[in-house]
Design a protein around this motif. Structure first.
Motif, mmCIF file in Angstrom:
data_model
loop_
_atom_site.group_PDB
_atom_site.id
_atom_site.type_symbol
_atom_site.label_atom_id
_atom_site.label_comp_id
_atom_site.label_asym_id
_atom_site.label_seq_id
_atom_site.Cartn_x
_atom_site.Cartn_y
_atom_site.Cartn_z
ATOM 1 N N ILE A 1 -82.539 29.948 12.962
ATOM 2 C CA ILE A 1 -82.435 29.676 14.397
ATOM 3 C C ILE A 1 -82.585 31.020 15.105
ATOM 4 C CG2 ILE A 1 -80.939 28.856 16.262
ATOM 5 C CD1 ILE A 1 -79.488 27.179 14.021
ATOM 6 N N HIS A 2 -83.557 31.130 16.007
ATOM 7 C CA HIS A 2 -83.824 32.389 16.689
ATOM 8 C C HIS A 2 -83.315 32.358 18.128
ATOM 9 C CE1 HIS A 2 -86.870 32.337 13.414
ATOM 10 N NE2 HIS A 2 -86.592 33.626 13.367
ATOM 11 N N ASP A 3 -83.075 33.542 18.679
ATOM 12 C CA ASP A 3 -82.641 33.633 20.058
ATOM 13 C C ASP A 3 -83.816 33.981 20.961
ATOM 14 O OD1 ASP A 3 -83.128 36.358 19.853
ATOM 15 O OD2 ASP A 3 -81.014 36.940 19.874
ATOM 16 N N ILE A 4 -83.517 34.241 22.222
ATOM 17 C CA ILE A 4 -84.547 34.445 23.226
ATOM 18 C C ILE A 4 -85.374 35.702 22.977
ATOM 19 C CG2 ILE A 4 -83.134 35.785 24.831
ATOM 20 C CD1 ILE A 4 -84.274 34.117 27.100
ATOM 21 N N ARG A 5 -84.863 36.626 22.198
ATOM 22 C CA ARG A 5 -85.579 37.857 21.902
ATOM 23 C C ARG A 5 -86.229 37.846 20.525
ATOM 24 N NH1 ARG A 5 -86.694 38.095 26.239
ATOM 25 N NH2 ARG A 5 -85.363 38.842 27.913
ATOM 26 N N GLY A 6 -86.255 36.691 19.876
ATOM 27 C CA GLY A 6 -86.888 36.580 18.579
ATOM 28 C C GLY A 6 -86.024 37.020 17.427
ATOM 29 N N ARG A 7 -84.777 37.393 17.721
ATOM 30 C CA ARG A 7 -83.870 37.815 16.648
ATOM 31 C C ARG A 7 -83.228 36.591 15.997
ATOM 32 N NH1 ARG A 7 -80.908 41.638 20.933
ATOM 33 N NH2 ARG A 7 -80.549 39.510 21.675
ATOM 34 N N LEU A 8 -82.837 36.742 14.734
ATOM 35 C CA LEU A 8 -82.129 35.663 14.058
ATOM 36 C C LEU A 8 -80.771 35.479 14.716
ATOM 37 C CD1 LEU A 8 -82.274 33.698 11.616
ATOM 38 C CD2 LEU A 8 -80.946 35.400 10.347
ATOM 39 N N ALA A 9 -80.498 34.263 15.185
ATOM 40 C CA ALA A 9 -79.216 33.967 15.828
ATOM 41 C C ALA A 9 -78.275 33.244 14.882
ATOM 42 C CB ALA A 9 -79.437 33.121 17.082
ATOM 43 N N GLY A 10 -78.824 32.511 13.924
ATOM 44 C CA GLY A 10 -77.993 31.753 13.002
ATOM 45 C C GLY A 10 -78.839 31.040 11.962
ATOM 46 N N VAL A 11 -78.159 30.342 11.069
ATOM 47 C CA VAL A 11 -78.824 29.608 9.988
ATOM 48 C C VAL A 11 -78.180 28.233 9.884
ATOM 49 C CG1 VAL A 11 -79.258 29.496 7.498
ATOM 50 C CG2 VAL A 11 -79.382 31.700 8.687
ATOM 51 N N LEU A 12 -79.006 27.202 9.780
ATOM 52 C CA LEU A 12 -78.514 25.847 9.515
ATOM 53 C C LEU A 12 -78.832 25.507 8.067
ATOM 54 C CD1 LEU A 12 -77.184 23.319 10.780
ATOM 55 C CD2 LEU A 12 -79.499 22.446 11.177
ATOM 56 N N ASP A 13 -77.826 25.022 7.346
ATOM 57 C CA ASP A 13 -77.989 24.753 5.909
ATOM 58 C C ASP A 13 -77.514 23.351 5.573
ATOM 59 O OD1 ASP A 13 -78.146 25.584 2.946
ATOM 60 O OD2 ASP A 13 -76.065 24.916 3.165
ATOM 61 N N LEU A 14 -78.230 22.693 4.672
ATOM 62 C CA LEU A 14 -77.769 21.448 4.050
ATOM 63 C C LEU A 14 -77.477 21.742 2.595
ATOM 64 C CD1 LEU A 14 -80.245 18.707 5.371
ATOM 65 C CD2 LEU A 14 -78.161 19.592 6.434
ATOM 66 N N SER A 15 -76.293 21.355 2.134
ATOM 67 C CA SER A 15 -75.918 21.595 0.735
ATOM 68 C C SER A 15 -75.371 20.328 0.108
ATOM 69 C CB SER A 15 -74.858 22.699 0.645
ATOM 70 O OG SER A 15 -75.424 23.962 0.926
ATOM 71 N N SER A 16 -75.649 20.181 -1.192
ATOM 72 C CA SER A 16 -75.140 19.060 -1.975
ATOM 73 C C SER A 16 -74.628 19.597 -3.303
ATOM 74 C CB SER A 16 -76.252 18.029 -2.214
ATOM 75 O OG SER A 16 -75.826 17.014 -3.104
ATOM 76 N N GLU A 17 -73.443 19.194 -3.700
ATOM 77 C CA GLU A 17 -72.863 19.668 -4.961
ATOM 78 C C GLU A 17 -73.094 18.669 -6.080
ATOM 79 O OE1 GLU A 17 -68.531 20.884 -6.946
ATOM 80 O OE2 GLU A 17 -68.731 20.701 -4.763
ATOM 81 N N GLY A 18 -73.795 19.118 -7.108
ATOM 82 C CA GLY A 18 -73.965 18.314 -8.308
ATOM 83 C C GLY A 18 -74.973 17.199 -8.205
ATOM 84 N N VAL A 19 -75.475 16.902 -7.016
ATOM 85 C CA VAL A 19 -76.419 15.801 -6.822
ATOM 86 C C VAL A 19 -77.653 16.337 -6.105
ATOM 87 C CG1 VAL A 19 -76.790 13.528 -5.808
ATOM 88 C CG2 VAL A 19 -74.501 14.174 -6.628
ATOM 89 N N PRO A 20 -78.808 16.345 -6.769
ATOM 90 C CA PRO A 20 -80.023 16.821 -6.088
ATOM 91 C C PRO A 20 -80.334 15.981 -4.863
ATOM 92 C CG PRO A 20 -80.371 16.643 -8.464
ATOM 93 C CD PRO A 20 -79.067 15.967 -8.172
ATOM 94 N N PHE A 21 -80.997 16.564 -3.907
ATOM 95 C CA PHE A 21 -81.378 15.828 -2.707
ATOM 96 C C PHE A 21 -82.296 14.668 -3.080
ATOM 97 C CE2 PHE A 21 -80.876 20.218 -0.879
ATOM 98 C CZ PHE A 21 -79.740 19.942 -0.129
ATOM 99 N N ALA A 22 -82.019 13.507 -2.489
ATOM 100 C CA ALA A 22 -82.880 12.339 -2.686
ATOM 101 C C ALA A 22 -83.806 12.149 -1.490
ATOM 102 C CB ALA A 22 -82.024 11.090 -2.894
ATOM 103 N N PHE A 23 -83.942 13.180 -0.675
ATOM 104 C CA PHE A 23 -84.806 13.149 0.501
ATOM 105 C C PHE A 23 -85.344 14.569 0.707
ATOM 106 C CE2 PHE A 23 -80.470 13.990 1.701
ATOM 107 C CZ PHE A 23 -80.552 15.067 2.577
#
Length: 402
Positions: free
Chosen positions: A178-200
């Motif tokens: 996720i970037h801010d108005i100046r093109g700098r990294l503002a944050g990160v969005l993550d999806l995580s699953s424990e022990g079960v691979p993503f089914a999508f």
């Protein structure tokens, strides 16, 4: 490390797990770069982690940063949290039937938000790794998708044994920047699953929500900007696929999101182009875009690159206007204004509007000169002139001076 050219070009594996296991063997035991077996981003992360902590078999420690840093991080990321609040709630509903949890980190990889509520029967790490304040940076917990994205500012997917440390290999994660108005990294969005691979397709889902959070953040950070939304069909203008550009009052493109940069054929993603004039890249002058901001209907626009787009323009201003009677203390004409009767002072907005209109008249219609005289942006002057123009079509109503 021996180049990966010695490996077969297209090895056959019974499963993704076997492929990753062979890649780890090649890298950690044989000293061979397993190019093509795992992503280049993962290989580079393994190399960095190996230099910092050679014992890749040990368990990663998912610990929060100090309480003072947690408080500081939350305070410094209030705009990011506000931009993400609605999307995190939607994401919670989207993931409700899956084994996945969403986490939002700051630019350094420290968790500032999570959709985690209650551990499932098979989860042991999730209750620990999803706490606000936990440091998911590569330096803290080795190769993970949020840590990799925080370091590179690029989307990433890390599955199972692609994680550097032993206990983290239970995880499957996908992250987007996720970037801010100046093109700098503002944050990160993550999806995580424990022990079960993503089914999508987790990368697509997290990318969709990260783009929407980024667009909200860009709009929230825009002050005194004309924000132009653009896409090839009008129905996409209110989706994460919308291209966004922030235009200053003097007609300069101040920032772009990735979608807008691609549509306009400009290099890079969310960035501040150097001295990029809107007419050069959009094909119409600022005055035309300002005129379009008076109505909600999208307008067709033929770009100089030949692409036909639909655009919608909106002004974004700081909350609360600076009183113009203060900045306009030096007289703008030789004749002092007639003061309003003491018993009926003019409202601040009306006074502001009259001051701007008078300044433009004194400058013979030169908006730039009037804006410099008053110490405000051209965009603010244009809005008041636009209100006058709209009022001319509605003589029974006073002009709006917002």
């Amino acid at each position: 490390m021996t180049p990966g050219a010695n490996l077969p070009a297209n090895p056959f594996y019974a499963s993704a797990e076997q492929r990753i296991a062979l890649a780890r063997q090649r890298f950690f035991e044989d000293g061979v770069r397993p190019s093509g077996m795992v992503s280049e981003a993962v290989i580079q992360s393994w190399a960095r982690c190996l230099r910092a902590e050679p014992d890749h078999r040990r368990a990663a420690v998912f610990e929060p940063v100090t309480p003072s840093r947690v408080h500081s991080t939350l305070r410094q990321n209030q705009q990011l949290l506000a931009a993400a609040a609605e999307e995190m709630e939607r994401l919670k509903l989207t993931l409700a039937g899956t084994s996945s949890t969403a986490m939002l980190t700051d630019a350094q990889g420290v968790i500032v938000g999570s959709t985690f509520t209650q551990a499932r029967s098979h989860e042991r790490l999730m209750p620990i790794t999803t706490r606000v304040g936990v440091n998911l940076s590569e330096e803290a917990v080795g190769t993970t998708a949020p840590g990799l994205t925080a370091r590179t500012a690029q989307a990433s997917v890390v599955s199972g044994a692609e994680h550097y440390f032993g206990n983290a290999q239970l995880m499957h994660c996908a992250a987007a920047p996720i970037h801010d108005i100046r093109g700098r990294l503002a944050g990160v969005l993550d999806l995580s699953s424990e022990g079960v691979p993503f089914a999508f397709d987790a990368a697509t889902v997290v990318g969709h929500y990260a783009a929407e959070i980024e667009n909200r953040l860009l709009c929230a950070q825009s002050t005194e900007h004309l924000v132009v939304r653009m896409q090839i069909v009008p129905s996409l203008l209110d989706t994460p696929m919308a291209g966004l550009a922030g235009i200053t009052g003097d007609g300069r493109i101040d920032w772009l999101n990735g979608a807008a940069a691609r549509l306009l054929g400009m290099a890079g993603g969310t960035a501040r182009p150097a001295a990029a004039q809107v007419e050069d890249h959009v094909g119409v002058p600022l005055d035309t875009l300002i005129a379009w901001s008076s109505g909600p209907a999208p307008q067709p626009l033929a770009l100089p690159n030949g692409l036909m787009l639909w655009v919608r323009c909106d002004w974004h201003s700081r909350d609360g206007h600076r009183p113009l009677h203060a900045v306009a203390a030096p007289a703008i004409s030789a004749t002092p204004p007639v003061p309003a009767p003491a018993e009926a002072p003019a409202p601040l907005r009306e006074t502001e509007h009259q001051t701007i209109v008078r300044a433009v008249a004194e400058c013979a219609g030169n908006v730039s000169q009037a804006a410099r005289l008053l110490g405000i942006s051209r965009g603010r002057v244009y809005r008041h002139l636009q209100a006058d123009a709209a009022a001319a079509h509605r003589p029974d109503q006073p002009p709006e001076t917002a």
